[in-house]
Write an enzyme that holds these catalytic residues in place. Structure first.
Site, PDB file in Angstrom:
ATOM      1  N   ARG A 235      41.598 -19.591 -23.832  1.00  0.00           N
ATOM      2  CA  ARG A 235      42.931 -19.474 -23.257  1.00  0.00           C
ATOM      3  C   ARG A 235      43.218 -18.004 -22.987  1.00  0.00           C
ATOM      4  NH1 ARG A 235      42.319 -23.966 -22.296  1.00  0.00           N
ATOM      5  NH2 ARG A 235      43.489 -25.827 -22.921  1.00  0.00           N
ATOM      6  N   GLU A 264      48.248 -17.986 -14.567  1.00  0.00           N
ATOM      7  CA  GLU A 264      47.362 -18.419 -13.493  1.00  0.00           C
ATOM      8  C   GLU A 264      48.176 -19.152 -12.427  1.00  0.00           C
ATOM      9  OE1 GLU A 264      44.314 -20.759 -15.379  1.00  0.00           O
ATOM     10  OE2 GLU A 264      43.610 -19.093 -16.605  1.00  0.00           O
ATOM     11  N   HIS A 285      38.894 -19.738 -13.662  1.00  0.00           N
ATOM     12  CA  HIS A 285      39.061 -20.929 -14.502  1.00  0.00           C
ATOM     13  C   HIS A 285      38.144 -22.066 -14.025  1.00  0.00           C
ATOM     14  CE1 HIS A 285      42.188 -22.779 -17.431  1.00  0.00           C
ATOM     15  NE2 HIS A 285      41.011 -23.360 -17.579  1.00  0.00           N
TER      16      HIS A 285
END
Length: 318
Positions: A235, A264, A285
């Site tokens: 994370r 994000e 990601h």
């Protein structure tokens, strides 16, 4: 059942068959949904599927027929769990689908640091400037005998550890108070002081909690070897991004590979986005996103809806 998938483009770009969800009712898929679009899109929904689209308290209140929210992910931070519980809405997630994908992504980072393939690739078309077709411009090193430190020995941490063992690496685990240490119990558990100072790589696989937020900070980075590399596929907020950017620029550590950021999409002034360190690698990601992982994720979403309708919801969060 009216089923609304708020951000289907996070799961596929045409290569998966989402019609499997139509067995449960009428399916409406949106590629993405902005905050302002969500209330209108879910006003008649019985089931909402979301990966990143926010199911806030206001959005949950805007869907009076809502019975189930399925997180098309393991995390549920995009859903107001308190609001869901207080209105009797079930929330489920999908766990374990991305373990092989994330583990191989971590090792892609590690192998790239060890071999410097991206740097050599960038220069390989410019060989007229070199006397022979080889180069020592970017020093490489063996992984055998190097030490990988793992923070968070869950399923992904375990998978990464097993890959590292196959490469002949030594594994250290950050000691955590109250941990049962049941996963690979033979691996050494070290205090923070000993852990960080002995690792050539540190890989983050712990959940984001108040205790782990910004657990990688100026103090911790200062304990690491100047030759060490930091990897985060967990994370974004686990890292103090400004502290990491500074550590890289000052040579406190050798490099970092980051798949997740504190927000994000990131702000344009995110200190890691603006950092031009040659040994900083950022991917958007994507560690979880192999085709096989996404097939497993879709199967998990199907299972969550099916078991909910059968009255025995699987992977229930609230």
């Amino acid at each position: 059942m009216n089923i609304v998938f708020l951000d289907a483009s996070t799961l596929h770009s045409g290569e998966l068959d989402l019609s499997v969800l139509e067995q449960f009712g009428t399916l409406t898929c949106y590629p993405a949904s902005s905050e302002s679009e969500i209330p209108e899109r879910i006003k008649s929904a019985d089931i909402v599927i979301t990966n990143k689209a926010l199911m806030t308290a206001a959005n949950i209140a805007a869907a009076p027929h809502l019975k189930l929210i399925v997180s098309c992910a393991t995390g549920v931070n995009q859903i107001d769990l308190h609001a869901a519980k207080s209105t009797g809405v079930t929330v489920s997630n999908v766990a374990g689908y991305s373990t092989p994908s994330v583990a191989q992504h971590v090792f892609t980072y590690i192998l790239n640091f060890a071999t410097q393939i991206p740097q050599f690739n960038a220069e390989s078309r410019d060989w007229p400037n070199f006397p022979i077709f080889t180069s020592l411009a970017h020093p490489c090193f063996d992984l055998e005998g190097k030490t990988l430190g793992i923070i968070g020995m869950g399923a992904i941490g375990e998978a990464v550890a097993k890959l590292a063992i196959a490469f002949g690496m030594r594994i250290l685990v950050l000691e955590r108070q109250g941990s049962p240490n049941s996963t690979l119990p033979e691996l050494p558990r070290l205090s923070a002081e000993a852990f960080y100072s002995n690792c050539d790589f540190v890989s983050l696989h712990c959940p984001l909690t108040p205790d782990t937020e910004k657990c990688i900070n100026t103090s911790v980075l200062g304990k690491m070897k100047s030759s060490a590399y930091l990897i985060n596929t967990g994370r974004g907020p686990l890292i103090d991004e400004a502290a990491l950017a500074q550590a890289l620029s000052e040579g406190t550590i050798a490099g970092a590979a980051i798949d997740v950021l504190s927000s994000e999409p990131p702000a344009t002034d995110n200190p890691l986005i603006t950092c031009d360190h040659p040994q900083l690698v950022i991917t958007p990601h994507t560690a979880w996103s192999t085709i096989e992982a996404r097939k497993r994720l879709l199967a998990g979403v199907v299972n969550n809806i099916e078991t909910f309708l059968e009255g025995a919801p699987a992977n229930k969060i609230v």
